[in-house]
Design an enzyme around this catalytic site. Structure first.
Site, PDB file in Angstrom:
ATOM      1  N   ASP A 126      -4.675   6.621   0.849  1.00 34.62           N
ATOM      2  CA  ASP A 126      -5.450   5.482   0.360  1.00 34.62           C
ATOM      3  C   ASP A 126      -4.586   4.276   0.685  1.00 34.62           C
ATOM      4  O   ASP A 126      -3.549   4.061   0.044  1.00 34.62           O
ATOM      5  CB  ASP A 126      -5.660   5.592  -1.157  1.00 34.62           C
ATOM      6  CG  ASP A 126      -6.482   4.437  -1.708  1.00 34.62           C
ATOM      7  OD1 ASP A 126      -6.387   3.320  -1.168  1.00 34.62           O
ATOM      8  OD2 ASP A 126      -7.213   4.656  -2.692  1.00 34.62           O
ATOM      9  N   HIS A 127      -4.978   3.493   1.691  1.00 36.23           N
ATOM     10  CA  HIS A 127      -4.030   2.491   2.189  1.00 36.23           C
ATOM     11  C   HIS A 127      -3.722   1.414   1.156  1.00 36.23           C
ATOM     12  O   HIS A 127      -2.743   0.698   1.285  1.00 36.23           O
ATOM     13  CB  HIS A 127      -4.493   1.902   3.526  1.00 36.23           C
ATOM     14  CG  HIS A 127      -5.543   0.841   3.413  1.00 36.23           C
ATOM     15  ND1 HIS A 127      -6.871   1.109   3.221  1.00 36.23           N
ATOM     16  CD2 HIS A 127      -5.445  -0.509   3.462  1.00 36.23           C
ATOM     17  CE1 HIS A 127      -7.545  -0.020   3.174  1.00 36.23           C
ATOM     18  NE2 HIS A 127      -6.715  -1.020   3.310  1.00 36.23           N
ATOM     19  N   HIS A 161     -10.080   2.691  -3.673  1.00 37.99           N
ATOM     20  CA  HIS A 161      -9.163   1.558  -3.837  1.00 37.99           C
ATOM     21  C   HIS A 161      -9.233   0.942  -5.249  1.00 37.99           C
ATOM     22  O   HIS A 161      -8.211   0.742  -5.893  1.00 37.99           O
ATOM     23  CB  HIS A 161      -9.462   0.468  -2.815  1.00 37.99           C
ATOM     24  CG  HIS A 161      -9.496   0.955  -1.393  1.00 37.99           C
ATOM     25  ND1 HIS A 161      -8.667   1.948  -0.934  1.00 37.99           N
ATOM     26  CD2 HIS A 161     -10.247   0.584  -0.331  1.00 37.99           C
ATOM     27  CE1 HIS A 161      -8.901   2.158   0.359  1.00 37.99           C
ATOM     28  NE2 HIS A 161      -9.870   1.354   0.743  1.00 37.99           N
TER      29      HIS A 161
HETATM   30  C1  BG6 Z   1     -11.255   0.154   3.911  1.00 39.90           C
HETATM   31  C2  BG6 Z   1     -12.756   0.051   3.874  1.00 39.90           C
HETATM   32  O1  BG6 Z   1     -10.827   1.312   3.251  1.00 39.90           O
HETATM   33  O2  BG6 Z   1     -10.685  -0.996   3.278  1.00 39.90           O
HETATM   34  C3  BG6 Z   1     -13.215  -1.235   4.538  1.00 39.90           C
HETATM   35  O3  BG6 Z   1     -13.325   1.163   4.540  1.00 39.90           O
HETATM   36  C4  BG6 Z   1     -12.515  -2.432   3.940  1.00 39.90           C
HETATM   37  O4  BG6 Z   1     -14.620  -1.368   4.420  1.00 39.90           O
HETATM   38  C5  BG6 Z   1     -11.008  -2.221   3.904  1.00 39.90           C
HETATM   39  O5  BG6 Z   1     -12.833  -3.564   4.730  1.00 39.90           O
HETATM   40  C6  BG6 Z   1     -10.314  -3.335   3.139  1.00 39.90           C
HETATM   41  O6  BG6 Z   1      -8.937  -3.194   3.281  1.00 39.90           O
HETATM   42  P1  BG6 Z   1      -7.963  -4.437   3.192  1.00 39.90           P
HETATM   43  O7  BG6 Z   1      -6.613  -3.841   3.334  1.00 39.90           O
HETATM   44  O8  BG6 Z   1      -8.337  -5.364   4.321  1.00 39.90           O
HETATM   45  O9  BG6 Z   1      -8.192  -5.073   1.869  1.00 39.90           O
END
Ligand code: BG6
Length: 517
Positions: A207-208, A270
């Site tokens: 989960d980034h 997230h």
């Molecule tokens: C991803 C989603 O996990 O996270 C995307 O699939 C979203 O739809 C993105 O745009 C948002 O990540 P960040 O790091 O730009 O807030």
């Protein structure tokens, strides 16, 4: 085991103060095998993250990348492609020597079909060759599945059949991208399927958001400071708001987003992790399972929503055009149905049924094409008693608010009341601000550095365990079911706004309002 360390050094921050950089261990020699090596994730995040990790001295000499992708291309052509993409997507000024270090370690294998067993034989041969080059040490492999979710199970099965997953000497680890399942049943089925072939310690569900420094800082802020934890509960906190707002629309991902929607794409993973880190009990240590035990306990304590509660406490909406017509509506995006009922915005109210949080609402919202890009957690404290300020209208005595800003302008702000200078006792709201960049300087990262580095070191603290994923789906499933049963309640909102009026009404009903970032 590799033993190089980065020597501890003192660095000067922008504020002129000195900070000590901790020594970090160089990762074990390993080959990272990327399925989906020519895709968006690889070019925008994974390869720039590897470049940054090498820049920080954290990758070993014996590091290599084997990329598998659909495009017909030689290893040389792949190296050139990565070289130009690093200039375009790298988050730091690219240094030629460091680029070359990475490029020289890349190899490419074309695969038009990851379901073809022959690919895995070729992969095995390719990996065996690089092991010989590395002097025959037991090889370590990190497989990164940056592919559509339908391929997660088949790829792991093929890897296993080719004998590439047995960690009897070197280690074998598999990073699985999101979405992990489509609902609770499919997530459980995937967990079961993986468990047949992999040990738990080999599986890294990514989960980034957990790779973002400022998200990890929630734990540091809460548990490394003595002053906040005593008031971090229902006695002092009125409610919590979690916002993940994006300015962009679905871009080129309409096909994927149509099937996912904002609830699956953002909330289940997230936003729930932001909630878990904000609400969890102090873990007994920073060991992976100690932290994950506390995260899952919070998700398990979320009060399950009935169909009636879904109707009143969950708002879904879809973006329309912008006021000036420059941004098109979601339904006009590529690969999106003209009558699509997919939500691009969700706001919801959740309760965490435990002693710390009983009766404290957690309001969550996320959406695409909103007025600004912002990710923040807002802790709204209860108002001071009015004893001394009886004559002050209620709205003139706002509550204290603590804002944990994850992006952009990473930092923490505390809002409180102060006396406005002058002969009368007049109050004004002021803000105390901590800005990450001021203290620590900026070193823009992709967010994947920590996660890749941790996976190479076998540290799964920031990855999801099977039960965490399933706990998230357990909360989301009743909402999906209730939505499937009714066509009501999918309003539009203007691109560039803060979402539909129903999202404001959700808080207004409780006498509250969203913080305008
Ligand atoms: C991803 C989603 O996990 O996270 C995307 O699939 C979203 O739809 C993105 O745009 C948002 O990540 P960040 O790091 O730009 O807030």
């Amino acid at each position: 085991m590799h033993t190089d360390v980065i020597v501890e050094r003192t660095v000067q921050t922008r504020c002129g103060e000195l900070a000590v950089e901790r020594p970090a261990r160089v990762a074990d020699p390993a080959t990272m095998v990327i399925f989906g090596a020519t895709g968006d994730l690889a070019k925008r995040k994974l390869l720039p993250a590897l470049y940054n990790l090498n820049g920080d001295g954290l990758l070993p000499e014996g590091f290599a990348v084997a990329g598998l992708g659909r495009d017909a291309m030689t290893t040389d052509a792949y190296r050139q492609k990565v070289s130009s993409e690093l200039q375009e997507f790298g988050t730091v000024t690219t240094d030629r020597i460091k680029c070359e270090w990475l490029e020289s370690r890349l190899s490419y294998l074309r695969s038009s079909d990851f379901g073809d067993p022959a690919i895995y034989q070729r992969l095995r041969d390719m990996l065996a060759e690089s092991t010989e080059v590395a002097g025959g040490r037991p090889p370590n492999y990190l497989f990164y599945l940056a592919t559509p979710p339908s391929l997660f199970g088949p790829i792991v099965e093929h890897l296993s059949a080719a004998g590439l997953l047995a960690d009897d000497g070197g280690w074998r680890r598999v990073i699985i991208e999101k979405p992990f399942g489509h609902d609770l049943d499919s997530a459980r089925a995937l967990n079961r399927r993986l468990a047949v072939l992999l040990k738990d310690r080999q599986i890294f569900r990514i989960d980034h958001y957990l790779g973002k420094e400022t998200v990890q800082n929630i734990m540091a802020f809460r548990f490394a400071n003595g002053i906040f934890e005593p008031i971090w509960n229902r006695r002092y906190i009125d409610h919590v708001q979690i916002t993940v707002a994006e300015k962009v629309g679905v871009e080129q991902r309409g096909g994927y987003f149509e099937r996912a929607g904002a609830l699956r794409d953002m909330v289940q993973n997230h936003l729930f992790q932001l909630l878990a880190l904000t609400a969890m009990e102090p873990p007994i240590s920073f060991e992976a399972d100690a932290v994950r035990d506390e995260r899952v306990k919070v998700l398990n304590a979320i009060h399950p929503l009935s169909a009636t509660e879904v109707a009143t406490d969950v708002v879904r909406a879809q973006y329309g055009a912008s006021a000036d017509g420059s941004a098109r509506p979601y339904r006009d995006e590529p690969e999106v149905a003209g009558d699509s009922r997919t939500e691009t915005f969700v706001a919801l109210k959740l309760l965490v049924d435990n002693w710390r949080w009983a009766d404290v609402p957690f309001y969550l919202r996320t959406g695409k094409r909103l007025a600004a890009r912002v990710t923040e957690v807002v802790i709204q404290f209860k108002r001071a008693p009015f004893v001394l300020f009886r004559d002050t209208p209620v709205e003139c005595l706002p509550s204290n608010q603590l804002v944990l800003r994850m992006q952009p302008d990473e930092g923490i702000a505390l809002r409180f009341e102060a006396k406005v200078p002058g002969p009368r006792m007049r109050l004004g709201t002021v803000q105390m601000d901590f800005d990450y960049a001021d203290y620590f300087g900026t070193a823009p990262k992709t967010g994947y550095e920590t996660l890749l580095y941790d996976a190479m070191n076998g540290d799964s603290t920031l990855f999801h365990r099977a039960d965490i994923v399933e706990a998230g789906w357990t909360v989301v499933d009743p909402i999906l079911r209730a939505w499937a049963e009714t066509a009501d309640g999918l309003g539009p909102y203007r691109s560039g706004s803060w979402g539909p009026p129903e999202a404001d009404a959700l808080l207004a009903r409780d006498g509250r309002e969203w913080r305008r970032p």
